[in-house]
Design a protein around this motif. Structure first.
Motif: not given
Length: 100
Positions: A85-87, A68-74, A50-56, A18-22
């Motif tokens: 928060p993931v952010r 695309l990062l989706l859930c940074t406020d999750g 991560l995609e199935q969990a809604g993070y990307v 996730l960090v690498t994608i960010a």
């Protein structure tokens, strides 16, 4: 560093991916795997998780895929960090990447 300290890690491979994608949403799976020191198949599986969990979300960009990062406020998933928060995690590991 003690011998025992070398046998465990603070971050999971999911967090590393996730960090690498960010840091680079356009990174290919091969690059993600190399940065995280995992095999490409494991990187693919983690991105799918991560995609199935809604993070990307993966999106085609020409011949390449972008993530695309989706859930940074999750929030993080573990019960002890469920209010973090993931952010905040991403900020810790990507803030030094930005020009100051």
């Amino acid at each position: 560093m003690s011998e025992q300290a070398g046998q465990w890690h603070f971050l999971t491979n999911h967090a590393r991916v996730l960090v690498t994608i960010a840091r680079d949403p356009g990174a290919r799976l091969r690059a993600i795997a190399w940065v995280c020191r995992i095999i490409e198949r494991t990187a693919q599986s983690i991105v799918t998780d991560l995609e199935q969990a809604g993070y990307v979300r993966r999106e085609r960009d020409g011949r390449r895929m972008r993530h695309l990062l989706l859930c940074t406020d999750g929030t993080l998933r573990h019960p002890t960090e469920e209010n973090v928060p993931v952010r905040e995690l991403l900020d810790v590991f990507t803030s030094h990447d930005s020009p100051r």
